[in-house]
Design a protein around this motif. Structure first.
Motif, PDB file in Angstrom:
ATOM      1  N   ARG A  42      -0.625  49.806  22.120  1.00 39.16           N
ATOM      2  CA  ARG A  42      -0.048  50.652  23.191  1.00 39.16           C
ATOM      3  C   ARG A  42       1.029  51.733  22.581  1.00 39.16           C
ATOM      4  NH1 ARG A  42       0.364  49.784  28.785  1.00 39.16           N
ATOM      5  NH2 ARG A  42       2.341  50.321  29.753  1.00 39.16           N
ATOM      6  N   LEU A  43       1.028  52.839  23.353  1.00 38.48           N
ATOM      7  CA  LEU A  43       1.877  53.744  23.189  1.00 38.48           C
ATOM      8  C   LEU A  43       3.153  53.509  23.755  1.00 38.48           C
ATOM      9  CD1 LEU A  43       1.997  56.811  21.855  1.00 38.48           C
ATOM     10  CD2 LEU A  43       1.809  57.568  24.247  1.00 38.48           C
ATOM     11  N   ILE A  44       4.131  53.341  22.962  1.00 34.54           N
ATOM     12  CA  ILE A  44       5.428  53.090  23.168  1.00 34.54           C
ATOM     13  C   ILE A  44       6.503  54.508  23.226  1.00 34.54           C
ATOM     14  CG2 ILE A  44       7.529  51.780  23.358  1.00 34.54           C
ATOM     15  CD1 ILE A  44       5.215  50.279  24.116  1.00 34.54           C
ATOM     16  N   THR A  45       7.243  54.474  24.209  1.00 37.13           N
ATOM     17  CA  THR A  45       8.038  55.827  24.275  1.00 37.13           C
ATOM     18  C   THR A  45       9.232  55.516  24.357  1.00 37.13           C
ATOM     19  OG1 THR A  45       6.145  57.151  25.416  1.00 37.13           O
ATOM     20  CG2 THR A  45       8.420  57.927  25.396  1.00 37.13           C
ATOM     21  N   LEU A  46      10.447  55.830  23.477  1.00 39.47           N
ATOM     22  CA  LEU A  46      11.610  55.712  23.805  1.00 39.47           C
ATOM     23  C   LEU A  46      12.247  57.389  24.032  1.00 39.47           C
ATOM     24  CD1 LEU A  46      12.825  53.153  21.037  1.00 39.47           C
ATOM     25  CD2 LEU A  46      11.658  52.719  23.216  1.00 39.47           C
ATOM     26  N   THR A  47      13.350  57.124  25.198  1.00 38.92           N
ATOM     27  CA  THR A  47      13.902  58.628  25.304  1.00 38.92           C
ATOM     28  C   THR A  47      15.325  58.565  25.473  1.00 38.92           C
ATOM     29  OG1 THR A  47      14.041  58.314  27.758  1.00 38.92           O
ATOM     30  CG2 THR A  47      11.947  59.223  26.811  1.00 38.92           C
ATOM     31  N   SER A  91      15.180  55.709  28.544  1.00 33.76           N
ATOM     32  CA  SER A  91      14.237  54.598  28.193  1.00 33.76           C
ATOM     33  C   SER A  91      14.615  53.753  26.753  1.00 33.76           C
ATOM     34  CB  SER A  91      12.684  54.834  28.285  1.00 33.76           C
ATOM     35  OG  SER A  91      12.647  54.983  29.499  1.00 33.76           O
ATOM     36  N   PRO A  92      15.551  53.216  26.744  1.00 35.73           N
ATOM     37  CA  PRO A  92      15.736  52.510  25.349  1.00 35.73           C
ATOM     38  C   PRO A  92      15.002  51.522  25.013  1.00 35.73           C
ATOM     39  CG  PRO A  92      17.597  51.600  26.952  1.00 35.73           C
ATOM     40  CD  PRO A  92      16.575  52.592  27.731  1.00 35.73           C
ATOM     41  N   LEU A  93      15.342  50.903  23.857  1.00 39.12           N
ATOM     42  CA  LEU A  93      14.496  49.611  23.636  1.00 39.12           C
ATOM     43  C   LEU A  93      15.364  48.359  23.549  1.00 39.12           C
ATOM     44  CD1 LEU A  93      12.008  47.967  22.561  1.00 39.12           C
ATOM     45  CD2 LEU A  93      12.943  48.481  20.141  1.00 39.12           C
ATOM     46  N   LEU A  94      15.118  47.594  24.221  1.00 40.56           N
ATOM     47  CA  LEU A  94      15.795  46.135  24.207  1.00 40.56           C
ATOM     48  C   LEU A  94      15.197  45.184  23.076  1.00 40.56           C
ATOM     49  CD1 LEU A  94      16.476  45.583  27.983  1.00 40.56           C
ATOM     50  CD2 LEU A  94      17.793  46.984  26.562  1.00 40.56           C
ATOM     51  N   TYR A  95      16.393  44.766  22.226  1.00 41.79           N
ATOM     52  CA  TYR A  95      15.914  43.842  21.131  1.00 41.79           C
ATOM     53  C   TYR A  95      17.115  42.781  21.074  1.00 41.79           C
ATOM     54  CZ  TYR A  95      15.359  42.033  16.455  1.00 41.79           C
ATOM     55  OH  TYR A  95      15.024  41.332  15.441  1.00 41.79           O
ATOM     56  N   SER A  96      16.580  41.394  21.264  1.00 38.73           N
ATOM     57  CA  SER A  96      15.093  41.190  21.585  1.00 38.73           C
ATOM     58  C   SER A  96      15.006  39.952  22.479  1.00 38.73           C
ATOM     59  CB  SER A  96      14.472  41.276  20.399  1.00 38.73           C
ATOM     60  OG  SER A  96      14.479  39.815  19.525  1.00 38.73           O
ATOM     61  N   ALA A  97      13.657  39.760  22.899  1.00 42.28           N
ATOM     62  CA  ALA A  97      13.208  38.533  23.733  1.00 42.28           C
ATOM     63  C   ALA A  97      12.892  37.434  22.620  1.00 42.28           C
ATOM     64  CB  ALA A  97      12.222  39.047  24.661  1.00 42.28           C
ATOM     65  N   ASP A  98      13.122  36.265  22.812  1.00 38.75           N
ATOM     66  CA  ASP A  98      12.621  35.074  21.965  1.00 38.75           C
ATOM     67  C   ASP A  98      12.230  34.055  23.094  1.00 38.75           C
ATOM     68  OD1 ASP A  98      15.208  34.000  22.871  1.00 38.75           O
ATOM     69  OD2 ASP A  98      16.001  34.642  20.722  1.00 38.75           O
ATOM     70  N   GLU A  99      12.091  33.003  22.522  1.00 42.03           N
ATOM     71  CA  GLU A  99      11.705  31.843  23.551  1.00 42.03           C
ATOM     72  C   GLU A  99      12.886  31.487  24.686  1.00 42.03           C
ATOM     73  OE1 GLU A  99       9.281  29.592  25.170  1.00 42.03           O
ATOM     74  OE2 GLU A  99       8.567  30.641  23.174  1.00 42.03           O
ATOM     75  N   LYS A 133      13.772  50.277  33.165  1.00 37.89           N
ATOM     76  CA  LYS A 133      12.453  50.717  32.610  1.00 37.89           C
ATOM     77  C   LYS A 133      12.889  50.860  30.821  1.00 37.89           C
ATOM     78  CE  LYS A 133      11.160  53.559  36.739  1.00 37.89           C
ATOM     79  NZ  LYS A 133      12.203  53.089  37.610  1.00 37.89           N
ATOM     80  N   ALA A 134      13.144  49.784  30.755  1.00 40.08           N
ATOM     81  CA  ALA A 134      13.371  49.933  29.159  1.00 40.08           C
ATOM     82  C   ALA A 134      12.215  49.083  28.509  1.00 40.08           C
ATOM     83  CB  ALA A 134      14.514  49.053  28.888  1.00 40.08           C
ATOM     84  N   SER A 135      11.901  49.551  27.343  1.00 40.43           N
ATOM     85  CA  SER A 135      10.741  48.717  26.326  1.00 40.43           C
ATOM     86  C   SER A 135      11.525  47.681  25.969  1.00 40.43           C
ATOM     87  CB  SER A 135      10.442  49.770  25.360  1.00 40.43           C
ATOM     88  OG  SER A 135       9.688  50.657  25.753  1.00 40.43           O
ATOM     89  N   LEU A 136      10.666  46.673  25.424  1.00 37.58           N
ATOM     90  CA  LEU A 136      11.304  45.443  24.997  1.00 37.58           C
ATOM     91  C   LEU A 136      10.739  44.904  23.648  1.00 37.58           C
ATOM     92  CD1 LEU A 136      13.212  42.806  25.694  1.00 37.58           C
ATOM     93  CD2 LEU A 136      11.326  41.836  27.264  1.00 37.58           C
ATOM     94  N   ALA A 137      11.613  44.629  22.819  1.00 36.19           N
ATOM     95  CA  ALA A 137      11.152  43.937  21.717  1.00 36.19           C
ATOM     96  C   ALA A 137      10.931  42.547  21.704  1.00 36.19           C
ATOM     97  CB  ALA A 137      11.945  44.507  20.443  1.00 36.19           C
ATOM     98  N   VAL A 138      10.285  41.716  21.015  1.00 38.21           N
ATOM     99  CA  VAL A 138       9.754  40.566  20.770  1.00 38.21           C
ATOM    100  C   VAL A 138       9.766  39.973  19.447  1.00 38.21           C
ATOM    101  CG1 VAL A 138       8.306  38.692  21.794  1.00 38.21           C
ATOM    102  CG2 VAL A 138       8.374  40.866  22.906  1.00 38.21           C
ATOM    103  N   SER A 139      10.722  39.054  19.424  1.00 42.97           N
ATOM    104  CA  SER A 139      10.905  38.491  17.874  1.00 42.97           C
ATOM    105  C   SER A 139      10.373  36.910  18.000  1.00 42.97           C
ATOM    106  CB  SER A 139      12.317  38.308  17.462  1.00 42.97           C
ATOM    107  OG  SER A 139      12.802  39.567  17.621  1.00 42.97           O
ATOM    108  N   ALA A 140       9.549  36.612  16.768  1.00 48.52           N
ATOM    109  CA  ALA A 140       9.356  35.381  16.634  1.00 48.52           C
ATOM    110  C   ALA A 140       8.706  35.231  15.327  1.00 48.52           C
ATOM    111  CB  ALA A 140       7.916  34.670  17.590  1.00 48.52           C
TER     112      ALA A 140
END
Ligand code: B12
Ligand code: SF4
Lengths: 452, 324
Positions: free
Chosen positions: A62-67, A179-187, A201-208
């Protein structure tokens, strides 16, 4: 993965009603597979079929855009594992990380330095993409103040780093409209972070730490309606990171595995066995740029550290089918007069800029004839027959050199000294001079030999 | 359900090549080094064991070079005055093997003589127990004139001699075969040219496990992407089973990087280029690391700090990830 014409055909009504403008559903399916027409041209397609088709048409990564206020980074949407198979499209975003525990004045100063940084490489201005603000303090106010300090310098794409939804929310208050990126989602926090990402309307990073856990999380997030995801395989050393990143890329491209069809983020400065060894950071960043990172976060900013990385990114993301070229022609350097020296080179960007920058930097006025060598370097073009005496003589005439200069002296690159005789034959009456091999030595040569 | 990781099961493998010979093997080296043997793309430990780590060679010269960056000359200091001491310094700096490059002319002289070349090689062999690569000055005539007596005088050492190019390989290959050495075969960044030269060399009955191929690279900013892709293609061809590409790859990021203005020049450059020494080392290191990712088996470097960084990188890359 894109569906074949036959697979698409199976999803169509198969009535051959011709309303799409094609004689049969199969003909329409073929056009659709070749992306020469839109699905909407068929009024009869079922809802399920169109959902399935839309899904299959989605890019595997997927194309992810941060602005950030006019600045934007787009990453993902890659289609190959090796650049020679086609090309890499979206250069990985390079971010500098700052801790919110630094005094705000220092944050602003660091950001200013990095944000103002730009370096010219073959005529292009290369720069960093944004900042990551790490809530190491764990404190809401502190984080918000740090984000505000970054924003006060200029609004760049941001990565807001904390596992605590309340801290992230405090930071998000400072970045409205972007639109920033949020770092990060986990369990433990994914539900709260999913809500925040949707709201802002932010993108979300996922860590595992494993791909299985990563995929399980992204599936939950997809179900929760969050689509703009970035993957953090939570490994930080060269070997594990390379393996994870390669496996993710392969799963996305070869298996069209949606749960991992997202760009990957890398933290080149983390887990550094020798604290603050910027050398390791540069090496690891180089690996991540070559091997599939979408976002690369650095912990140090210094020109000597980011310049090579910016160049590497530029190099590996050039289209292998199209060498970067400049327009052939007669170029004027430092406003030359008719009596000033005439040099000839090729139209490969790297070659042209090596020469032009030297002469320009030394303040010497000169005419630079850029021959049409099909975008190749001096020796490559010479070996391929694209930079021989005939070609140079032709371009001397084609670009009206005689109308601009009042002498008949031409300096050729030292690497092609062998063509000087032939060039004198092609350009009767001209004095052909063999210059130095490397452009670095040109200013001295011009001063000591040509201008005598 | 655990994810099924797409794993390539390649039919081909890279050959193993051993450089150097110990006393028991007819040479004088304290140890030998072996490269190659890959059955998967670089560092894909989950697919196949990578039997030999990529190696770092340090390039030294038979005399203090005139055209090397002052940063390099400062880093090596007095060692650069004598090839034996330089080789020892290189060993101490972490080299797995040494590349001795012969110069075209001696300091202040006309033409390097075969006697001088042999003496330099012997001096290095005496000073270090590491295996050795010997590279000629790069002009066909001079290469042949120097490398033949060198090969002869070091029979059985399993040196790697180079470089063989399409226009000049016969003499060097013959000399290497006669005295039990290896060769380095260089072609300009093209899969077919590399194959062709390997075929020509093996047509002379040189065994394939005595050839290293140098697919040529450009430095960062000066054509690295061409070298990078040529190497990826060569390695993919090797794994797919194309015999004439199944040779370990040697590349020269040190030589290429230190030719660039970014590394070579400290004064009158844009301030955006930053600190000269760190920039130069980064230039060499980034070039080398990038080429390791695309399949290099031996990287030839020049600066001791780049060697340290690249060795540390290889150490980490060779750690086999625990099965997830
Ligand atoms: C990258 C590269 C390629 C790329 C092309 C990149 C491009 N767009 O040009 C690719 C992979 C496509 C390629 C192909 C080939 N290549 Co090629 N390639 C190189 C390589 C590695 C680097 C070239 C480069 O980019 N240099 C950087 C630029 C900036 O250098 P430059 O143009 O020479 O400019 C410098 C100087 O000349 C000087 N300068 C420039 N202009 C002027 C003007 C004046 C007046 C002065 C004084 C100085 C000056 O300043 C610059 C900086 O110092 C070199 C080997 C090497 N490491 O140098 C081989 C090399 C040039 N290639 C070579 C060959 C043989 C080929 C092929 C013919 C191989 C083949 N048979 O397929 C093909 C030809 C192309 C084709 N038929 O498609 C040989 C040439 C041998 C020779 N002496 O003739 C080389 C030297 C490799 C070798 N050792 O064998 N190549
Ligand atoms: S409009 Fe739809 S149903 Fe009709 S022929 Fe075209 S594809 Fe088939």
């Amino acid at each position: 993965m894109a569906l074949s014409g036959i697979q698409i055909y199976k999803l169509l009504p198969k009535t051959n009603c011709k309303e799409c403008g094609f004689p049969t559903c199969l003909a329409f399916a073929m056009k659709l597979a070749a992306k020469q027409i839109e699905l909407s041209a068929c009024p009869h397609v079922s809802e399920e079929a169109s959902a399935e088709l839309a899904e299959s048409a989605a890019p595997p990564i997927r194309l992810i855009t941060l602005t950030g206020n006019g600045h934007k980074v787009e990453v993902g949407n890659e289609v190959v594992l090796f650049r020679h198979e086609k090309t890499f499209y979206h250069k990985p975003g390079l971010f500098i990380r700052l801790s919110d525990e630094l005094p705000v004045a220092e944050i602003a100063a660091n950001v200013t330095r990095a944000a103002n940084y730009s370096v010219n490489y073959v005529g292009r201005d290369l720069a960093l993409d944004g900042f990551a603000i790490d809530a190491t303090s764990g404190d809401l106010q502190r984080f918000a103040a740090a984000v505000a300090a970054v924003q006060s310098v200029g609004k760049y794409p941001l990565i807001l780093m904390s596992r605590d939804p309340a801290v992230l929310a405090a930071g998000l208050e400072e970045v409205s409209g972007e639109s920033p990126l949020l770092y990060s989602a986990d369990e433990s926090n994914w539900e709260a972070l999913a809500a925040l990402a949707k709201e802002h309307k932010a993108s979300l990073a996922v860590s595992a730490p494993t791909l299985d856990e990563l995929a399980a999380l992204t599936q939950k997030l997809q179900e929760a309606g969050v689509e703009d995801l970035v993957l953090d395989p939570a490994v930080r050393d060269f070997s594990h990171w390379l393996t994870a990143s390669t496996q993710i890329r392969r799963l996305a491209l070869k298996k069209n595995f949606r749960p991992l069809g997202y760009p990957v983020i890398a933290f080149a400065g983390e887990n550094n066995p020798e604290q603050g060894d910027a050398g390791r950071e540069v090496a690891l960043a180089a690996q991540t740029i070559s091997k599939y990172a979408g976002l690369v976060v650095l912990d140090h900013f210094a020109p000597e550290l980011v310049y090579p990385l910016l160049v590497l990114r530029e190099n590996l993301y050039t289209d292998p089918q199209k060498p970067i070229q400049v327009q052939p022609g007669l170029y004027e350097i430092n406003a030359p007069r008719p009596g000033d020296p005439l040099l000839v080179t090729t139209n490969f960007s790297i070659t042209y800029f090596s020469v032009a920058n030297e002469v320009e930097g030394a303040g010497l006025p000169a005419w630079l004839l850029v021959a049409d060598a099909e975008g190749m370097s001096v020796l490559t073009a010479w070996a391929a027959g694209n930079f021989d005496a005939e070609r140079i003589a032709k371009d001397v005439k084609r670009f009206g050199v005689a109308d601009k200069i009042d002498h008949q002296r031409i300096v050729i690159p030292g690497h092609v000294a062998v063509i000087s005789g032939e060039l004198e034959e092609e350009l009767p009456g001209w004095d052909v001079r063999v210059g130095p091999r490397e452009a670095v030595d040109l200013p001295a040569y011009i001063k000591s030999v040509v201008l005598q | 359900m655990p994810i099924e990781i797409p794993s390539d099961n390649w039919p081909g493998a890279v050959r193993t090549v051993t450089i150097g010979a110990t006393a028991a093997e007819g040479g004088t080296r304290a140890r030998t080094v072996t490269v190659g043997g890959e059955k998967a793309l670089p560092f894909m430990h989950f697919e196949a064991e990578m039997p030999h780590r990529p190696l770092v060679a340090i390039e030294i010269m038979d005399r203090r070079p005139d055209d090397w960056s002052s940063l390099l000359l400062e880093a090596w200091g007095a060692a650069a005055e004598s090839p034996g001491i330089w080789a020892q310094a290189a060993e101490a700096a972490g080299a797995d093997l040494i590349q001795l490059s012969l110069s075209l002319t001696p300091a202040g002289g006309e033409q390097t003589t075969p006697e001088a070349a042999v003496a330099a090689v012997k001096e290095v062999l005496a000073a270090t127990g590491l295996p050795l690569i010997v590279i000629g000055p790069g002009q066909a005539e001079a290469d042949n004139e120097l490398l033949v007596p060198v090969a002869d005088a070091t029979r059985g050492e399993r040196l790697a001699l180079g470089v063989c190019e399409d226009k000049n390989y016969r003499t060097i290959v013959a000399a290497a075969m006669a005295s039990d050495h290896l060769v380095v075969a260089r072609t300009p960044m093209d899969v077919n040219l590399a194959k062709q030269l390997n075929i020509l060399i093996s047509d002379m009955h040189m065994p394939l496990d005595r050839i290293l191929m140098d697919p040529t690279t450009g430095a960062l900013g000066y054509g690295i992407e061409y070298g990078y892709s040529a190497m990826e293609r060569l390695r993919l061809a090797a794994l797919q089973g194309d015999t004439m590409t199944q040779l370990p790859m040697i590349v020269t990021p040190g030589y290429e990087a230190w030719k660039t203005k970014e590394a070579k020049v400290g004064a009158d450059v844009p301030p955006e280029w930053g600190d000269w020494e760190q920039r130069a080392i980064n230039w060499e290191t980034v070039t080398a690391v990038t080429l390791l990712e695309s399949g290099a088996d031996i990287v030839v470097l020049r600066h001791p700090e780049s060697v340290r960084r690249v060795q540390a990188t290889i150490d980490e890359l060779m750690r086999v990830p625990a099965a997830a």
